[in-house]
Design an enzyme around this catalytic site. Structure first.
Site, mmCIF file in Angstrom:
data_model
loop_
_atom_site.group_PDB
_atom_site.id
_atom_site.type_symbol
_atom_site.label_atom_id
_atom_site.label_comp_id
_atom_site.label_asym_id
_atom_site.label_seq_id
_atom_site.Cartn_x
_atom_site.Cartn_y
_atom_site.Cartn_z
ATOM 1 N N ILE A 52 -7.489 6.369 -1.075
ATOM 2 C CA ILE A 52 -6.492 5.970 -2.286
ATOM 3 C C ILE A 52 -6.583 4.409 -2.698
ATOM 4 O O ILE A 52 -6.910 3.590 -1.825
ATOM 5 C CB ILE A 52 -4.980 6.076 -1.505
ATOM 6 C CG1 ILE A 52 -4.901 7.338 -0.782
ATOM 7 C CG2 ILE A 52 -3.743 5.870 -2.592
ATOM 8 C CD1 ILE A 52 -5.032 8.742 -1.639
ATOM 9 N N LYS A 111 -7.390 8.712 14.208
ATOM 10 C CA LYS A 111 -6.881 9.562 12.976
ATOM 11 C C LYS A 111 -6.842 10.852 13.294
ATOM 12 O O LYS A 111 -5.779 11.765 12.956
ATOM 13 C CB LYS A 111 -7.475 9.253 11.861
ATOM 14 C CG LYS A 111 -6.903 7.848 11.321
ATOM 15 C CD LYS A 111 -5.483 7.641 11.085
ATOM 16 C CE LYS A 111 -5.020 6.369 10.527
ATOM 17 N NZ LYS A 111 -3.575 6.358 10.348
ATOM 18 N N TYR A 126 -11.633 4.658 14.016
ATOM 19 C CA TYR A 126 -10.856 5.064 13.144
ATOM 20 C C TYR A 126 -10.812 6.803 13.402
ATOM 21 O O TYR A 126 -9.655 7.375 13.231
ATOM 22 C CB TYR A 126 -11.046 4.472 11.896
ATOM 23 C CG TYR A 126 -9.953 4.650 10.927
ATOM 24 C CD1 TYR A 126 -8.726 4.040 10.999
ATOM 25 C CD2 TYR A 126 -10.433 5.651 9.743
ATOM 26 C CE1 TYR A 126 -8.047 4.322 9.977
ATOM 27 C CE2 TYR A 126 -9.335 5.661 8.842
ATOM 28 C CZ TYR A 126 -8.232 5.007 8.692
ATOM 29 O OH TYR A 126 -7.165 5.204 7.927
ATOM 30 N N THR A 151 -5.467 1.773 -3.046
ATOM 31 C CA THR A 151 -4.283 0.583 -2.446
ATOM 32 C C THR A 151 -4.986 -0.979 -2.562
ATOM 33 O O THR A 151 -6.164 -0.923 -2.935
ATOM 34 C CB THR A 151 -3.986 0.842 -1.198
ATOM 35 O OG1 THR A 151 -5.273 0.630 -0.398
ATOM 36 C CG2 THR A 151 -3.431 2.319 -0.953
ATOM 37 N N PRO A 152 -4.123 -1.929 -2.525
ATOM 38 C CA PRO A 152 -4.609 -3.307 -2.537
ATOM 39 C C PRO A 152 -5.832 -3.371 -1.629
ATOM 40 O O PRO A 152 -6.506 -4.303 -1.746
ATOM 41 C CB PRO A 152 -3.146 -3.959 -2.447
ATOM 42 C CG PRO A 152 -2.211 -3.189 -2.813
ATOM 43 C CD PRO A 152 -2.499 -1.845 -2.483
ATOM 44 N N GLY A 159 0.664 -1.224 0.111
ATOM 45 C CA GLY A 159 -0.069 0.046 0.119
ATOM 46 C C GLY A 159 0.934 1.256 0.051
ATOM 47 O O GLY A 159 1.841 1.420 -0.851
ATOM 48 N N ASN A 202 3.767 4.968 9.266
ATOM 49 C CA ASN A 202 2.678 4.740 8.441
ATOM 50 C C ASN A 202 1.859 3.416 8.859
ATOM 51 O O ASN A 202 0.530 3.471 8.465
ATOM 52 C CB ASN A 202 3.351 4.308 7.083
ATOM 53 C CG ASN A 202 2.495 3.592 5.945
ATOM 54 O OD1 ASN A 202 1.307 4.125 5.711
ATOM 55 N ND2 ASN A 202 2.673 2.257 5.926
ATOM 56 N N ASP A 226 6.315 -5.316 15.442
ATOM 57 C CA ASP A 226 4.943 -5.149 15.954
ATOM 58 C C ASP A 226 5.118 -3.756 16.618
ATOM 59 O O ASP A 226 5.944 -3.375 17.575
ATOM 60 C CB ASP A 226 4.607 -5.954 17.014
ATOM 61 C CG ASP A 226 3.297 -5.668 17.627
ATOM 62 O OD1 ASP A 226 2.906 -4.522 17.449
ATOM 63 O OD2 ASP A 226 2.896 -6.442 18.492
#
Length: 251
Positions: free
Chosen positions: A185, A154, A150, A187-188, A17, A85, A58
């Site tokens: 985005i 964030k 989330y 991403t996978p 990602g 990230n 981790d």
């Protein structure tokens, strides 16, 4: 080429990602990149593909943070850039998720940044300064009833970033600390979410039009910003939230 030539970069969640895209862009501009990830197989595969270093990590383990930074110092003698990230998305309203899931989201998304900065900034300062890049999200600006953990995690990151940036400025250690707030985005991970819905085409269209610009972002859209923040081009930027979300947070 050469915008970050010779800089030593530690990047968490680098197996795929946005992490992988950022590592690739940094390497293309001359950086020596060490990626970390909790997924050992994926991390090793990405490191082999990009010709960079990989360390299993981790990010919620304070002891491992200390080991990682010590290994970077022993191997490279310095650390110029830290990219925090690694993250997890916990779906659900505040009534649907468990207290354990709520804490897990904060531990991975917020606590890891606190620990990363605490472990890495002394080494960066020792080498004359550097740049910390903390990944937040447009979800930190725009609430969703089913993203209680989330959204709030964030949202905490830009304020934590500002506090750390102010401390670094007060210390005069020449370490800059900024946050990045990507929108949706492609991403996978997002691709897999789309593929798992009853009507992937409709979901893709909905994800796209959510941004006023009319499309989802590409990983490179964020990777270019990471290169800028890692480079000396951004030497006057600190404590700033860089929003790259196609206008999502304005809608």
């Amino acid at each position: 080429m050469g915008r970050v030539s010779g800089k030593v970069v530690l990047l968490t969640g680098g197996a795929m990602g946005l992490g992988k895209a950022s590592a690739k862009a940094l390497i293309a501009e001359g950086a020596r990149v060490i990626i970390t990830d909790i997924d050992h197989a994926a991390g090793a595969a990405t490191a082999a593909e990009l010709s960079c270093e990989f360390l299993p990590q981790d990010v919620t383990d304070w002891g491992r943070w200390q080991e990682i930074v010590a290994e970077v110092e022993q191997t490279h003698g310095r650390l110029d850039v830290l990219v925090n990230n690694a993250a997890v998305t916990v779906f659900g309203s505040f009534m649907d998720i468990s207290p354990e899931d709520f804490r897990r989201c904060y531990t991975i998304d917020v606590d890891s940044i606190f620990m990363g900065c605490k472990a890495a900034i002394p080494l960066m300062a020792k080498g004359g300064g550097g740049s910390v890049i903390n990944f937040s999200s447009a979800a930190g600006n725009k609430a969703n009833a089913d993203l209680a953990a989330y959204n709030s995690a964030k949202a905490a990151i830009p304020m934590l970033t500002k506090s750390i940036a102010l401390w670094c400025a007060r210390e005069g250690n020449n370490v800059r600390v900024n946050s990045v707030q990507p929108g949706t985005i492609l991403t996978p991970n997002v691709e897999s979410v789309i593929a798992g819905t009853p009507d992937p085409d409709a979901t893709r269209a909905a994800f796209s039009v959510a941004q006023p610009i009319g499309r989802m972002g590409e990983p490179e859209d964020i990777a270019h910003l990471v290169v800028y923040l890692a480079s000396d081009e951004s030497k006057f930027a600190t404590g700033a939230p860089f929003i790259v979300d196609g206008g999502l947070s304005m809608a």
